[in-house]
Design an enzyme around this catalytic site. Structure first.
Site, PDB file in Angstrom:
ATOM      1  N   HIS A 165     -28.619 -33.560 -64.701  1.00  0.00           N
ATOM      2  CA  HIS A 165     -29.958 -34.070 -64.993  1.00  0.00           C
ATOM      3  C   HIS A 165     -30.891 -32.919 -65.310  1.00  0.00           C
ATOM      4  O   HIS A 165     -30.766 -31.839 -64.726  1.00  0.00           O
ATOM      5  CB  HIS A 165     -30.516 -34.847 -63.798  1.00  0.00           C
ATOM      6  CG  HIS A 165     -29.615 -35.948 -63.355  1.00  0.00           C
ATOM      7  ND1 HIS A 165     -29.330 -37.048 -64.145  1.00  0.00           N
ATOM      8  CD2 HIS A 165     -28.901 -36.112 -62.221  1.00  0.00           C
ATOM      9  CE1 HIS A 165     -28.489 -37.832 -63.486  1.00  0.00           C
ATOM     10  NE2 HIS A 165     -28.207 -37.287 -62.328  1.00  0.00           N
TER      11      HIS A 165
ATOM     12  N   ARG B  81     -24.436 -36.644 -70.038  1.00  0.00           N
ATOM     13  CA  ARG B  81     -23.021 -36.788 -69.717  1.00  0.00           C
ATOM     14  C   ARG B  81     -22.261 -35.707 -70.473  1.00  0.00           C
ATOM     15  O   ARG B  81     -22.366 -35.616 -71.688  1.00  0.00           O
ATOM     16  CB  ARG B  81     -22.606 -38.184 -70.191  1.00  0.00           C
ATOM     17  CG  ARG B  81     -21.326 -38.691 -69.629  1.00  0.00           C
ATOM     18  CD  ARG B  81     -21.050 -40.113 -70.129  1.00  0.00           C
ATOM     19  NE  ARG B  81     -21.857 -41.118 -69.485  1.00  0.00           N
ATOM     20  CZ  ARG B  81     -22.426 -42.155 -70.117  1.00  0.00           C
ATOM     21  NH1 ARG B  81     -22.301 -42.307 -71.424  1.00  0.00           N
ATOM     22  NH2 ARG B  81     -23.118 -43.040 -69.448  1.00  0.00           N
TER      23      ARG B  81
ATOM     24  N   GLU C 298     -31.761 -35.788 -57.163  1.00  0.00           N
ATOM     25  CA  GLU C 298     -31.195 -36.894 -56.401  1.00  0.00           C
ATOM     26  C   GLU C 298     -30.397 -36.336 -55.233  1.00  0.00           C
ATOM     27  O   GLU C 298     -30.117 -35.141 -55.174  1.00  0.00           O
ATOM     28  CB  GLU C 298     -30.294 -37.764 -57.293  1.00  0.00           C
ATOM     29  CG  GLU C 298     -29.050 -37.059 -57.794  1.00  0.00           C
ATOM     30  CD  GLU C 298     -28.287 -37.885 -58.828  1.00  0.00           C
ATOM     31  OE1 GLU C 298     -28.889 -38.704 -59.538  1.00  0.00           O
ATOM     32  OE2 GLU C 298     -27.068 -37.688 -58.936  1.00  0.00           O
TER      33      GLU C 298
ATOM     34  N   HIS D  52     -22.396 -32.607 -61.637  1.00  0.00           N
ATOM     35  CA  HIS D  52     -21.952 -33.445 -60.527  1.00  0.00           C
ATOM     36  C   HIS D  52     -21.277 -34.725 -61.000  1.00  0.00           C
ATOM     37  O   HIS D  52     -21.482 -35.171 -62.124  1.00  0.00           O
ATOM     38  CB  HIS D  52     -23.135 -33.810 -59.632  1.00  0.00           C
ATOM     39  CG  HIS D  52     -24.201 -34.613 -60.318  1.00  0.00           C
ATOM     40  ND1 HIS D  52     -25.150 -34.047 -61.131  1.00  0.00           N
ATOM     41  CD2 HIS D  52     -24.466 -35.934 -60.321  1.00  0.00           C
ATOM     42  CE1 HIS D  52     -25.953 -34.986 -61.593  1.00  0.00           C
ATOM     43  NE2 HIS D  52     -25.559 -36.154 -61.137  1.00  0.00           N
TER      44      HIS D  52
HETATM   45 ZN    ZN Z   1     -26.647 -38.008 -61.183  1.00  0.00          ZN
END
Ligand code: ZN
Length: 319
Positions: free
Chosen positions: A95, A190, A113, A170
């Site tokens: 991200h 991605r 997150e 991640h």
């Molecule tokens: Zn994520």
């Protein structure tokens, strides 16, 4: 008044399955991947189940009754809490931070997150970080698809906690049930999706954005988990970052809660009890609004509790 009990929104995913059903969400489908438990995001806006605002969405409450949220200045409700049940592997992703997202994603927020592992299969693993020594090696490994060399995969067990800052590569791997607390944002790059097909096509990749955003070398996040004891309650602080503080509350008996925040998000992850006269069970999500100055909890429960800090309130009295 009282707390705002929320109706979760369920989402299917190619990596979804029955883990959310097994957790206790009977309404989750056979391919469910995500339960958005506390969300005012337009991709999954939760509905209030009780009280004066029954039937209204959380985003409506936030826009029209900001006094419930301590009159916070943020344009949108800032946090998002999900339970993720991954039968299969999620794509390997990263991200952006707020700055990169603002410039490249039309002013969107970046995304920080964190994950708390609720349950996992015996030999479960997770992807956190990578093995490239610098940005140049990172770019070479990605362009040459040297995934095995690049990706850092580590074993996990129930109760583990991971903070995923922007720039951290991640992925959740199959056989994992976790609770995710995050900034209310959807911006994901991605980088690798195991060459899987969805409806006959590979899902879109974001190679250049990923190379731009991934931190190299990887920096592992380390923060001490701080434990405090109160009457009827043990609080374990898992993380305190600029966007949220996350705590695990182990409750046994009666706990008298006094409000010190603009709002507090709560998810019951184990046990049962009640808040005021509202019964609580595993899987329930609710918000304690700032107008609820005090409330009494009772029961034997484990709760995941998150709230905004630093940016919004004076935290001088905290810890
Ligand atoms: Zn994520």
């Amino acid at each position: 008044m009282g707390v705002l009990m929320l109706e979760p929104v369920f989402k299917e995913a190619i990596w979804g399955g029955k883990l959310l059903q097994n957790f206790g969400y009977e309404e989750a489908g056979d391919k469910a991947g995500e339960c958005w438990g506390i969300s005012a995001h337009s991709s999954g806006d939760c509905t209030i189940k009780n009280g004066e605002y029954k039937g209204k969405t959380l985003s409506w409450c936030y826009q029209n009754h900001r006094e419930l949220f301590g009159n916070m200045k943020e344009e949108v409700f800032p946090l998002l809490v999900k339970i993720i049940g991954a039968e299969d592997d999620l794509s390997i992703q990263v991200h952006p931070d707020d700055q990169y997202a603002a410039v490249n994603e039309n002013g969107a927020l970046g995304k920080t997150e964190c994950w708390y592992i609720l349950d996992c299969k015996e030999d479960a693993t997770i992807v956190i970080g990578h093995h490239a020594k610098d940005k140049q090696e990172l770019e070479e490994m990605i362009r040459e698809k040297r995934w095995k060399e690049l990706i850092r995969e580590i074993p996990i067990q129930k109760g583990d906690f991971f903070q995923i800052n922007p720039g951290c590569l991640h992925a959740i791997k199959g056989g994992t049930l976790l609770i995710e607390t995050q900034q209310s944002s959807d911006v994901t790059y991605r980088v690798y999706d195991y060459d899987r097909m969805q409806n006959g096509k590979p899902r879109e990749l974001h190679i250049q954005q990923s190379i731009d955003c991934i931190t190299a070398p990887h920096q592992d996040y380390q923060e001490e988990r701080v434990i405090r004891h109160k009457q009827g309650l043990t609080v374990e602080r898992l993380v305190k970052c600029p966007f949220y503080t996350l705590e695990k509350w182990e409750m046994d008996g009666t706990y008298h809660f006094q409000m010190e925040r603009p709002f507090v998000n709560v998810t019951v992850i184990e046990g049962q009890g009640n808040v005021g006269d509202i019964p609580l069970k595993k899987g329930d999500h609710f918000i304690i609004p700032s107008t609820e100055k005090e409330c009494d909890f009772q029961g034997e429960m484990t709760l995941m509790v998150s709230y905004c800090c630093l940016l919004y309130t004076s935290d001088a009295a905290d810890d």
